[in-house]
Design an enzyme around this catalytic site. Structure first.
Site, mmCIF file in Angstrom:
data_model
loop_
_atom_site.group_PDB
_atom_site.id
_atom_site.type_symbol
_atom_site.label_atom_id
_atom_site.label_comp_id
_atom_site.label_asym_id
_atom_site.label_seq_id
_atom_site.Cartn_x
_atom_site.Cartn_y
_atom_site.Cartn_z
ATOM 1 N N HIS A 194 0.821 -1.212 0.000
ATOM 2 C CA HIS A 194 0.000 0.000 0.000
ATOM 3 C C HIS A 194 0.853 1.259 0.000
ATOM 4 O O HIS A 194 0.435 2.299 -0.498
ATOM 5 C CB HIS A 194 -1.010 -0.050 1.150
ATOM 6 C CG HIS A 194 -2.096 -1.033 0.869
ATOM 7 N ND1 HIS A 194 -2.111 -2.296 1.402
ATOM 8 C CD2 HIS A 194 -3.159 -0.950 0.031
ATOM 9 C CE1 HIS A 194 -3.158 -2.948 0.936
ATOM 10 N NE2 HIS A 194 -3.819 -2.161 0.097
ATOM 11 N N ARG A 301 -10.560 3.938 -2.186
ATOM 12 C CA ARG A 301 -10.058 3.223 -0.999
ATOM 13 C C ARG A 301 -10.295 4.115 0.228
ATOM 14 O O ARG A 301 -9.427 4.886 0.623
ATOM 15 C CB ARG A 301 -8.562 2.952 -1.127
ATOM 16 C CG ARG A 301 -8.178 1.917 -2.165
ATOM 17 C CD ARG A 301 -6.662 1.711 -2.131
ATOM 18 N NE ARG A 301 -6.228 0.538 -2.846
ATOM 19 C CZ ARG A 301 -5.733 0.556 -4.089
ATOM 20 N NH1 ARG A 301 -5.611 1.678 -4.739
ATOM 21 N NH2 ARG A 301 -5.339 -0.570 -4.655
ATOM 22 N N ARG A 337 -15.519 1.799 -1.862
ATOM 23 C CA ARG A 337 -15.241 0.529 -1.182
ATOM 24 C C ARG A 337 -15.270 0.752 0.314
ATOM 25 O O ARG A 337 -14.696 1.722 0.808
ATOM 26 C CB ARG A 337 -13.869 0.008 -1.613
ATOM 27 C CG ARG A 337 -13.548 -1.330 -0.960
ATOM 28 C CD ARG A 337 -12.248 -1.898 -1.437
ATOM 29 N NE ARG A 337 -11.111 -1.198 -0.876
ATOM 30 C CZ ARG A 337 -9.852 -1.531 -1.126
ATOM 31 N NH1 ARG A 337 -9.595 -2.523 -1.953
ATOM 32 N NH2 ARG A 337 -8.852 -0.864 -0.584
ATOM 33 N N GLU A 439 -10.881 -10.980 -4.617
ATOM 34 C CA GLU A 439 -9.447 -10.867 -4.343
ATOM 35 C C GLU A 439 -8.939 -11.995 -3.454
ATOM 36 O O GLU A 439 -7.808 -11.987 -2.989
ATOM 37 C CB GLU A 439 -9.117 -9.497 -3.742
ATOM 38 C CG GLU A 439 -9.927 -9.088 -2.550
ATOM 39 C CD GLU A 439 -9.577 -7.681 -2.047
ATOM 40 O OE1 GLU A 439 -8.564 -7.104 -2.458
ATOM 41 O OE2 GLU A 439 -10.339 -7.162 -1.211
ATOM 42 N N ASN A 462 -4.079 -7.350 -6.660
ATOM 43 C CA ASN A 462 -2.979 -7.212 -5.683
ATOM 44 C C ASN A 462 -3.073 -8.290 -4.610
ATOM 45 O O ASN A 462 -2.102 -8.970 -4.296
ATOM 46 C CB ASN A 462 -3.031 -5.838 -5.006
ATOM 47 C CG ASN A 462 -2.990 -4.714 -6.007
ATOM 48 O OD1 ASN A 462 -2.529 -4.896 -7.120
ATOM 49 N ND2 ASN A 462 -3.484 -3.556 -5.615
ATOM 50 N N ASP A 463 -4.269 -8.429 -4.057
ATOM 51 C CA ASP A 463 -4.443 -9.464 -3.037
ATOM 52 C C ASP A 463 -4.625 -10.842 -3.668
ATOM 53 O O ASP A 463 -4.163 -11.835 -3.114
ATOM 54 C CB ASP A 463 -5.648 -9.130 -2.146
ATOM 55 C CG ASP A 463 -5.262 -8.147 -1.058
ATOM 56 O OD1 ASP A 463 -4.191 -8.340 -0.438
ATOM 57 O OD2 ASP A 463 -6.000 -7.177 -0.829
ATOM 58 N N CYS A 510 -9.398 -3.894 -10.720
ATOM 59 C CA CYS A 510 -8.942 -2.650 -10.094
ATOM 60 C C CYS A 510 -7.586 -2.799 -9.404
ATOM 61 O O CYS A 510 -7.092 -1.850 -8.810
ATOM 62 C CB CYS A 510 -9.985 -2.102 -9.127
ATOM 63 S SG CYS A 510 -10.224 -3.160 -7.698
HETATM 64 C C1 PEP Z 1 -6.356 -5.355 -4.633
HETATM 65 O O1 PEP Z 1 -6.152 -6.114 -3.692
HETATM 66 O O2 PEP Z 1 -6.041 -5.602 -5.812
HETATM 67 C C2 PEP Z 1 -6.990 -4.044 -4.396
HETATM 68 C C3 PEP Z 1 -7.347 -3.268 -5.397
HETATM 69 O O3 PEP Z 1 -7.145 -3.645 -3.115
HETATM 70 P P1 PEP Z 1 -5.945 -3.076 -2.206
HETATM 71 O O4 PEP Z 1 -4.760 -2.867 -3.088
HETATM 72 O O5 PEP Z 1 -6.417 -1.834 -1.576
HETATM 73 O O6 PEP Z 1 -5.743 -4.203 -1.223
HETATM 74 MG MG MG Z 2 -7.096 -5.758 -1.788
#
Ligand code: PEP
Ligand code: MG
Length: 586
Positions: A194, A301, A337, A439, A462-463, A510
């Protein structure tokens, strides 16, 4: 000159003086002193060193009396280092012979000593490096006294170098420094941590995951941050500085050329509309999105509302922030979100209340799980979202959903909040669209079931990558294993797109993957028609789209799906992009 390679997380090339943020945020204001002042400065160093020795002696005595001998020994060892005649003569020599300021000289000498220890094989000796850093801090603290500077007192631009910056600290960088931070580099951090994402939002060049390098920097030296290639250069020579000016100019030319795309619609070469929305963390970022012609906000976010302040946001704080975003996009989707706190995103005030569960690992009590255990917190936010939704096309999205039970629980809380608002006669949007982040691998496996209960999916790569490949997204040690091009990830994406199609549920991506130009043809070829991306990536993604037909994108996706290794997928996609848009591969 020292060149370090890390992970590029926010584009741009910049040079400036280093500000090393240690736990005490010291900045060395002057590196050199005039020849006439040398003896006075040596005197200043001796006074500081004497004060440090007295302080350590007192600490040794106190620790011995109150805690026991073994604790007293820690200070005794520090005292021995402070009294080492080799240390004082080395520092004094540098002041006399090279006119170094006492701050710079002691930082230089002790930094080198710590570095030697850090590089040893012996674990015990390596750990002693921390003692040397501690002594360095004490001496600097005495030398700088009232002149100790922190981010809040900056009066000129700097490049921040730190071991680590939490997402919250990164979010506050600009505000705390009056926008004097030109860029930053950290020793730790992963590609989609992050902290990395916030760097992109601040639109300042950043490199993370550089490994140990702070012991080589004293503060004040010129540092180049190349956020395009993940390079950090400390104390560059003339030739390197000239190269830097060149690549800075080239980068600026590309950015300026892409400005012509700001107002153009995002569509493929054969005219298919691909909706590109913006990911934001702060309401102010909507300006970056409107300016670059985003098709709305695909991911807001909201947890950054918590990470930026020292008190818990009220319903009014939420409401005002959301209204600001909706006002910028009154006729376009704004996906809010709900809180994704926990793991690396910990609010400064969090944990003060005894009821608060401990935030923890990425597999722990984070995100929707945390909201469902903290209903007052969750409901406060939902009320604000439902109220702001009256003013535009607001949609609500739940993060980290991993079971139907969780989704149903979240929806039930949403209905409860609607009932409360109804009873109180407060206007809100009842038919708000409800979506979920996909995710967690379980959400992909059960995508058909989830699709019956939501209006839209947004894939958080990402997750999803982190949990599918068991690779911590914030850990630079495993960054090479973290790949959006992994065949397992490609198949998961295909599977969600197909489930969405079967149930007529819109699917967006996303995660950071959708902001990277090399993956755009693949995503379009897999059937995605809307993506939510980091605002600064909007123009280059539009450029890629304008150079590709849907048929070609489908061929690319079909071929990528036949490849067995992540690195083959990546190099195939890179090759395709290079052919389509040679100027973009910087
Ligand atoms: C993700 O996990 O891809 C996502 C968009 O959420 P974050 O990066 O805030 O965990
Ligand atoms: Mg995420």
């Amino acid at each position: 000159m020292l060149i370090k390679r890390g992970i590029a997380v926010s584009p741009g090339v910049i040079a400036g003086p280093a500000l090393v943020l240690g736990s005490e945020d010291f900045r060395i204001p002057n590196h050199f002193v005039s020849v006439d002042a040398v003896e006075t400065e040596v005197g200043r160093f001796r006074t500081a060193l004497d004060a440090v020795a007295r302080e350590l002696g007192d600490n040794e005595q106190l620790a011995g009396e109150q805690l026991g001998k073994q604790y007293a020994q820690i200070f005794a060892a520090h005292l021995e280092m402070a009294r080492d005649p080799g240390l004082s003569s080395e520092v004094e020599n540098l002041i006399r012979k090279r006119c170094y300021s006492p701050e710079f000289a002691s930082s230089y000498v002790l930094g080198r000593r710590a570095k030697v220890l850090q590089n040893l094989d012996n674990h015990f000796l390596r750990e002693r490096a921390a003692d040397v850093f501690d002594l360095k801090k004490r001496i600097l603290s005495h030398l700088l006294g009232e002149r100790r500077e922190e981010l809040a007192h900056l009066t000129a631009p700097v490049i921040v170098l730190a071991h680590n910056l939490t997402p919250g600290e990164t979010a506050r960088l600009n505000r705390d420094s009056n926008h004097f931070v030109l860029g930053f580099a950290t020793e730790v951090g992963g590609p989609t941590s992050h902290t990395a994402i916030i760097a992109g939002a601040l639109e300042i060049p950043a490199v993370v995951g550089l490994g140990n390098f702070l012991s080589d920097v004293s503060g004040g030296e010129t540092v180049i941050i190349d956020g395009n290639h993940g390079e950090v250069i400390i104390d560059p020579d003339e030739e390197t500085l000239a190269r830097f000016r060149d690549s800075e100019a080239r980068f600026r030319t590309v950015v300026e050329r892409l400005e012509s795309l700001y107002t153009l619609e995002s569509k493929s070469r054969d005219g298919t509309r691909i909706f590109l929305m913006g990911n934001i963390e702060f309401p102010e970022e909507v300006d970056h999105c409107t300016q670059r012609g985003a098709d709305g906000i695909g991911l807001y976010r909201t947890e950054f509302l918590y990470l930026q302040t020292r008190r818990e946001p009220t319903e009014k704080d939420h409401y005002n922030a959301y209204r600001r975003v909706v006002a910028a996009f009154p006729d376009k989707p704004v996906v809010i979100r709900t809180l994704d706190l926990g793991a690396d995103k910990v609010a400064p005030f969090y944990g003060r209340r005894t009821r608060d569960p401990e935030p923890g690992s990425v597999l722990g009590l984070r995100s929707i799980r945390l909201s469902l255990k903290n209903l007052p917190l969750f409901k406060t936010q939902l009320r604000a979202i439902l109220r702001a939704a009256v003013e535009g096309d607001v949609r609500v999205m739940f993060p980290l959903i991993s079971s139907l039970m969780e989704l149903r629980h979240a929806r039930m809380v949403l209905s409860d909040v609607m009932e409360d608002l109804e009873e109180q006669g407060i206007p809100f949007k009842r038919d708000i669209q409800v979506g979920m982040m996909v995710e967690v691998p379980a959400a992909v496996v059960l995508a058909d079931d989830f699709a019956r209960e939501v209006d839209f999916f947004s894939i958080g790569t990402n997750d999803l990558i982190q949990y599918t490949l068991a690779v911590d997204r914030s850990d630079p040690a495993v960054a090479s294993l973290y790949s959006s091009g992994d065949p397992a990830i490609l198949r998961l994406l295909r599977s969600v797109v197909e489930a969405g199609r079967r149930h007529d549920v819109a699917v967006t991506v996303c995660g950071q993957m959708s902001s990277e130009p090399i993956y755009l043809p693949l995503l379009v070829g897999l059937g995605l028609r809307q993506l939510s991306v980091t605002p600064h990536a909007l123009p280059e993604l539009k450029e890629v789209l304008r150079n590709i037909t849907i048929e070609h994108a489908e061929q690319i996706a079909a071929h990528a799906l036949t490849l067995e290794l992540a690195r083959d997928v990546e190099s195939f996609l890179r090759g395709e992009l290079r052919r389509m848009c040679p100027d973009l591969v910087l």
